[in-house]
Design a protein around this motif. Structure first.
Motif, short mmCIF file in Angstrom:
data_model
loop_
_atom_site.label_atom_id
_atom_site.label_comp_id
_atom_site.label_asym_id
_atom_site.label_seq_id
_atom_site.Cartn_x
_atom_site.Cartn_y
_atom_site.Cartn_z
N LEU A 21 0.83 -1.20 0.00
CA LEU A 21 0.00 0.00 0.00
C LEU A 21 0.87 1.25 0.00
CD1 LEU A 21 -2.84 1.26 0.21
CD2 LEU A 21 -2.58 1.11 2.70
N LEU A 22 1.92 1.24 0.79
CA LEU A 22 2.83 2.38 0.83
C LEU A 22 3.43 2.64 -0.54
CD1 LEU A 22 4.44 4.58 2.27
CD2 LEU A 22 6.10 2.80 2.92
N ALA A 30 4.62 11.02 -5.87
CA ALA A 30 5.91 11.35 -6.47
C ALA A 30 5.76 12.47 -7.50
CB ALA A 30 6.52 10.10 -7.12
N ASP A 31 6.88 13.16 -7.75
CA ASP A 31 6.85 14.20 -8.78
C ASP A 31 6.91 13.56 -10.17
OD1 ASP A 31 9.54 13.57 -9.37
OD2 ASP A 31 10.33 15.35 -8.37
N ASP A 32 6.99 14.36 -11.20
CA ASP A 32 6.94 13.87 -12.58
C ASP A 32 8.12 12.97 -12.96
OD1 ASP A 32 4.60 15.23 -12.98
OD2 ASP A 32 5.53 16.93 -14.02
N ASP A 33 9.17 12.99 -12.15
CA ASP A 33 10.34 12.16 -12.42
C ASP A 33 10.47 10.97 -11.47
OD1 ASP A 33 11.28 13.78 -14.59
OD2 ASP A 33 11.89 15.26 -13.09
N GLY A 34 9.48 10.77 -10.61
CA GLY A 34 9.49 9.63 -9.70
C GLY A 34 10.23 9.86 -8.40
N PHE A 35 10.43 11.12 -8.01
CA PHE A 35 11.11 11.45 -6.77
C PHE A 35 10.11 11.96 -5.73
CE2 PHE A 35 14.45 11.64 -9.91
CZ PHE A 35 15.53 11.08 -9.25
N LEU A 36 10.46 11.75 -4.48
CA LEU A 36 9.58 12.15 -3.38
C LEU A 36 10.44 12.54 -2.18
CD1 LEU A 36 6.45 12.02 -2.68
CD2 LEU A 36 6.98 9.86 -1.61
N ARG A 37 10.09 13.67 -1.56
CA ARG A 37 10.87 14.16 -0.42
C ARG A 37 10.18 13.94 0.92
NH1 ARG A 37 11.35 17.72 -4.43
NH2 ARG A 37 13.41 18.00 -5.31
N ASN A 38 8.89 13.63 0.92
CA ASN A 38 8.14 13.50 2.17
C ASN A 38 7.66 12.07 2.42
OD1 ASN A 38 6.31 13.64 0.04
ND2 ASN A 38 4.74 14.63 1.26
N THR A 39 8.56 11.14 2.27
CA THR A 39 8.24 9.71 2.38
C THR A 39 7.65 9.36 3.75
OG1 THR A 39 10.07 9.28 0.89
CG2 THR A 39 9.16 7.39 2.07
N ILE A 40 8.25 9.88 4.80
CA ILE A 40 7.80 9.52 6.14
C ILE A 40 6.39 10.05 6.39
CG2 ILE A 40 8.23 9.86 8.62
CD1 ILE A 40 11.23 9.67 7.94
N SER A 41 6.10 11.27 5.95
CA SER A 41 4.74 11.80 6.17
C SER A 41 3.71 11.02 5.36
CB SER A 41 4.68 13.29 5.86
OG SER A 41 4.92 13.56 4.50
N VAL A 42 4.06 10.58 4.15
CA VAL A 42 3.14 9.74 3.37
C VAL A 42 2.90 8.43 4.11
CG1 VAL A 42 2.85 8.43 1.21
CG2 VAL A 42 3.72 10.78 1.14
N ALA A 43 3.96 7.84 4.64
CA ALA A 43 3.84 6.58 5.38
C ALA A 43 2.93 6.74 6.60
CB ALA A 43 5.22 6.08 5.80
N LYS A 44 3.12 7.82 7.34
CA LYS A 44 2.32 8.04 8.55
C LYS A 44 0.84 8.22 8.22
CE LYS A 44 5.84 9.76 11.63
NZ LYS A 44 6.20 10.81 12.59
N LYS A 45 0.53 8.86 7.10
CA LYS A 45 -0.86 9.09 6.71
C LYS A 45 -1.64 7.79 6.51
CE LYS A 45 -0.09 13.49 4.43
NZ LYS A 45 -0.04 14.20 3.14
N LYS A 50 8.57 3.18 9.28
CA LYS A 50 9.89 3.25 8.65
C LYS A 50 10.35 1.86 8.21
CE LYS A 50 11.50 7.39 11.01
NZ LYS A 50 12.51 7.98 11.90
N ASN A 51 9.89 0.83 8.89
CA ASN A 51 10.22 -0.53 8.51
C ASN A 51 9.66 -0.85 7.12
OD1 ASN A 51 11.26 -3.21 8.91
ND2 ASN A 51 9.16 -3.87 9.30
N ASN A 52 8.46 -0.35 6.83
CA ASN A 52 7.88 -0.57 5.50
C ASN A 52 8.70 0.12 4.43
OD1 ASN A 52 4.96 -0.24 7.31
ND2 ASN A 52 5.35 -2.12 6.18
N ILE A 53 9.20 1.31 4.74
CA ILE A 53 10.07 2.03 3.80
C ILE A 53 11.34 1.22 3.58
CG2 ILE A 53 11.44 4.12 3.44
CD1 ILE A 53 9.29 5.59 5.22
N SER A 54 11.93 0.73 4.67
CA SER A 54 13.15 -0.08 4.57
C SER A 54 12.93 -1.34 3.76
CB SER A 54 13.66 -0.44 5.97
OG SER A 54 14.03 0.72 6.66
N GLN A 55 11.75 -1.94 3.89
CA GLN A 55 11.44 -3.14 3.12
C GLN A 55 11.42 -2.83 1.63
OE1 GLN A 55 7.66 -5.04 4.04
NE2 GLN A 55 8.42 -7.03 3.41
#
Length: 82
Positions: A21-22, A30-45, A50-55
């Motif tokens: 889901l994450l 993500a932006d038009d090039d596939g980059f994202l700066r607010n990964t943790i806030s998206v995860a929390k929503k 952070k373990n899911n991000i690490s996975q």
């Protein structure tokens, strides 16, 4: 768009449901090039951790840079018409 071959692969389906889901939410944000700066806030929503991000990093679905920015590895595949 989402590439069916990626999200129906054994490697993706072996991920925890929250991690899957994450991944979708990271793509949506993500932006038009596939980059994202607010990964943790998206995860929390969505109740991911952070373990899911690490996975996702370990499974090579995203790349995490020292700046905290991530990139979606299969971004071009997701955004190509097959």
């Amino acid at each position: 768009m989402i590439n069916k071959e990626i999200v129906e692969s054994d490697a993706f389906l072996e991920l925890a449901a929250t991690t899957q889901l994450l991944y979708f939410y990271l793509i949506f944000n993500a932006d038009d090039d596939g980059f994202l700066r607010n990964t943790i806030s998206v995860a929390k929503k969505i109740g991911a951790s952070k373990n899911n991000i690490s996975q996702l990093v370990r499974s090579k679905f995203i790349i995490r840079y020292s700046s905290g920015t991530i990139s979606i590895v299969h971004w071009l595949l997701h955004n190509s018409i097959s």
